[in-house]
Design a protein around this motif. Structure first.
Motif, PDB file in Angstrom:
ATOM      1  N   THR A 139       0.718  -1.103   0.103  1.00 47.18           N
ATOM      2  CA  THR A 139      -0.012   0.005  -0.016  1.00 47.18           C
ATOM      3  C   THR A 139       0.607   1.356   0.031  1.00 47.18           C
ATOM      4  O   THR A 139       0.412   2.291  -0.296  1.00 47.18           O
ATOM      5  N   ASN A 140       2.239   1.251   0.230  1.00 51.41           N
ATOM      6  CA  ASN A 140       3.017   2.168   0.375  1.00 51.41           C
ATOM      7  C   ASN A 140       3.967   2.198  -0.989  1.00 51.41           C
ATOM      8  O   ASN A 140       4.095   3.477  -1.850  1.00 51.41           O
ATOM      9  N   HIS A 141       4.614   1.027  -1.174  1.00 50.74           N
ATOM     10  CA  HIS A 141       5.502   1.235  -2.486  1.00 50.74           C
ATOM     11  C   HIS A 141       4.530   0.221  -3.468  1.00 50.74           C
ATOM     12  O   HIS A 141       4.693  -0.756  -3.299  1.00 50.74           O
ATOM     13  N   HIS A 142       4.050   1.257  -4.240  1.00 46.48           N
ATOM     14  CA  HIS A 142       2.932   0.517  -5.114  1.00 46.48           C
ATOM     15  C   HIS A 142       3.582  -0.454  -6.197  1.00 46.48           C
ATOM     16  O   HIS A 142       2.905  -1.292  -6.971  1.00 46.48           O
TER      17      HIS A 142
ATOM     18  N   SER B 151       1.959   6.536  -8.759  1.00 46.53           N
ATOM     19  CA  SER B 151       0.613   6.681  -8.459  1.00 46.53           C
ATOM     20  C   SER B 151      -0.249   6.505  -9.840  1.00 46.53           C
ATOM     21  O   SER B 151      -1.482   6.732  -9.953  1.00 46.53           O
ATOM     22  N   PHE B 152       0.327   5.909 -10.766  1.00 46.10           N
ATOM     23  CA  PHE B 152      -0.423   6.096 -12.121  1.00 46.10           C
ATOM     24  C   PHE B 152       0.155   4.721 -12.756  1.00 46.10           C
ATOM     25  O   PHE B 152       1.297   4.611 -13.123  1.00 46.10           O
ATOM     26  N   LEU B 153      -0.944   3.647 -13.162  1.00 45.47           N
ATOM     27  CA  LEU B 153      -0.592   2.523 -13.850  1.00 45.47           C
ATOM     28  C   LEU B 153      -0.524   2.817 -15.209  1.00 45.47           C
ATOM     29  O   LEU B 153      -1.371   3.296 -15.909  1.00 45.47           O
ATOM     30  N   ARG B 154       0.727   2.670 -15.946  1.00 44.44           N
ATOM     31  CA  ARG B 154       0.822   2.853 -17.557  1.00 44.44           C
ATOM     32  C   ARG B 154       0.052   1.578 -18.144  1.00 44.44           C
ATOM     33  O   ARG B 154       0.077   0.531 -17.587  1.00 44.44           O
ATOM     34  N   SER B 155      -0.024   1.637 -19.441  1.00 47.04           N
ATOM     35  CA  SER B 155      -0.619   0.608 -20.125  1.00 47.04           C
ATOM     36  C   SER B 155       0.393  -0.253 -20.964  1.00 47.04           C
ATOM     37  O   SER B 155       1.584   0.186 -21.164  1.00 47.04           O
TER      38      SER B 155
ATOM     39  N   PRO C 109       6.599  -0.017   5.379  1.00 47.88           N
ATOM     40  CA  PRO C 109       6.444  -0.565   3.945  1.00 47.88           C
ATOM     41  C   PRO C 109       7.464  -1.422   3.461  1.00 47.88           C
ATOM     42  O   PRO C 109       6.977  -2.217   2.441  1.00 47.88           O
ATOM     43  N   SER C 110       8.508  -1.521   3.888  1.00 46.17           N
ATOM     44  CA  SER C 110       9.519  -2.475   3.531  1.00 46.17           C
ATOM     45  C   SER C 110       9.509  -3.719   4.342  1.00 46.17           C
ATOM     46  O   SER C 110      10.265  -4.762   4.019  1.00 46.17           O
TER      47      SER C 110
END
Length: 311
Positions: A98-101, A136-140, A172-173
Motif C-alpha cells: 500500500t506504500n511502495h505501489h 501513482s499511475f499505472l501505465r498500459s 512498508p519494507s
C-alpha cells in the motif's frame, strides 16, 4: 459496492445481479472481468487513480495484474501484466504493497528446491515504468511495458509453502509470512541477507493480516484458534481466541474504521463474529499469551436467508 434499498423496497431494485445483505441493504454487481482463469486469491490496487485494478493469483501460480470497467476515454483497461514463477503450482496468497505501489508479494504452494515467498517489482516490466515517478499511475502495455515478468526481486521459503502473508502498513519494507507448517517470519526487504528479522513457532500461520489502525498488531489463525500478535514481542501471541463451536476458522479481517475490531468467520457458518480486543485487559498474563477470551466483547452478525458465508 453496498447500496441502501430505494423507496418501495426490493420491488424497485433494478438489475438481476443483486445480493441482498439485510432487510435494507444490498450489493450490486458493477463490473466483471472474465479474462483471468482459475483465480484463487486477489489483492486490490492501492493506487487511488486506478482503484479498480487487481493482482489476481491463479492455480498455476501466475499472478495477473488487470482491471475492471473502462478508463477516462471509455476504453477497457489495456494494462495486463503476468508474474510467472519458475515452477507452476497454486498461488495461496497475494498482497499489493500500500506504500511502495510497485511491489507485490506472492505466496505459493511448496515445490522441491524452489522458493514459495516471492516479491515482484512491477517497475521491472520493460523500458517504461509501470508506475510514474510518484508511484501513482499505472501505465498500459501499449506504452511500452512488458507483458510478463519471470524474475522476482526477493525469494524465500525454499522447499516450503507460504500460505499467508501481509505487508506491514507503517513499515512498508517489512513483510510478515506464514511459511511451512509452524513458522511465522518477519522480513525486512532492506536487509541484504534476506534473512528473517524475527520468527516464531506456531500453528497459527494462516490468514496473516495487519491491523491498519494499530501499527504493531497482527492476527493469524490455526484450525480453531485465532492469535493476536504484537510485532515488537513476537515470541508468542499476546492473546488467543478459541470457540468450541468452531469447526474451523475460514477467514479473519480487521475493521478499517473501528480500532481493535476483528471479524472471524468459521467454516460453514451463517454468522460472522466480531471481537473487540481493544478493551481486553493488558495485564501481565495478557502478555504471556494467556487465553483472555472471556474479557473480549463479542458480537454476531447473522446472514439473512439460507446458506452460509464463504468469505
Amino acid at each position: 459496492r453496498i447500496f441502501p434499498l430505494p423507496p418501495g423496497g426490493r420491488k424497485n431494485v433494478v438489475g438481476a445481479q443483486v445480493l441482498y445483505l439485510a432487510d435494507n441493504r444490498y450489493a450490486s454487481l458493477v463490473a466483471m472481468n472474465a479474462s483471468v482463469p482459475q483465480v484463487k486469491c486477489v489483492s486490490w490496487s492501492p493506487v487511488k487513480e486506478r482503484p479498480h485494478f487487481i493482482a489476481a493469483g491463479q492455480y498455476s501460480g501466475r499472478v495477473t495484474v488487470t482491471g475492471f470497467g473502462t478508463d477516462e476515454k471509455g476504453q477497457p483497461p489495456a494494462f495486463g501484466l503476468e508474474l510467472i514463477p519458475r515452477n507452476p503450482r497454486p498461488c495461496l496468497a497475494v498482497d499489493w504493497n500500500t506504500n511502495h505501489h510497485h511491489l507485490i508479494a506472492v505466496g505459493l504452494e511448496r515445490a522441491r528446491a524452489d522458493y514459495s515467498l516471492l516479491v515482484w517489482d512491477i517497475n521491472q516490466a520493460g523500458k517504461k515504468s509501470v508506475l510514474d515517478s510518484q508511484g501513482s499511475f499505472l501505465r498500459s502495455v501499449a506504452e511500452g511495458a512488458a507483458s510478463t515478468l519471470t524474475r522476482p526481486c526477493f525469494e524465500q521459503g525454499q522447499g516450503e509453502a507460504t500460505g499467508s502473508l501481509s505487508w506491514v502498513p507503517h513499515q512498508p519494507s517489512t513483510l510478515v509470512a506464514g511459511i511451512g507448517q509452524k513458522s511465522l517470519k518477519i522480513y525486512d526487504l532492506r536487509e541484504e541477507s534476506f534473512r528473517p528479522n524475527s520468527a516464531t513457532t506456531t500453528r497459527a500461520i494462516h490468514g496473516v493480516c495487519m491491523d491498519t489502525l494499530e501499527p504493531n498488531r497482527m492476527a493469524s489463525h490455526a484450525d480453531t484458534t485465532v492469535a493476536i500478535w504484537d510485532l515488537r514481542n513476537f515470541d508468542r501471541p499476546v492473546m488467543s481466541i478459541t470457540k468450541q463451536v468452531w469447526t474451523g476458522v475460514s477467514r479473519i479481517a480487521w475493521s478499517p474504521t473501528r480500532r481493535g475490531n476483528l471479524a472471524v468467520l468459521a467454516k460453514d457458518s451463517p454468522v460472522v463474529r466480531l471481537f473487540d480486543v481493544q478493551h481486553a485487559p493488558f495485564d501481565a498474563d495478557f502478555f504471556t499469551g494467556a487465553d483472555v477470551t472471556d474479557a473480549i466483547v463479542e458480537q454476531a452478525v447473522t446472514k439473512r436467508g439460507e446458506g452460509f458465508f464463504s468469505s
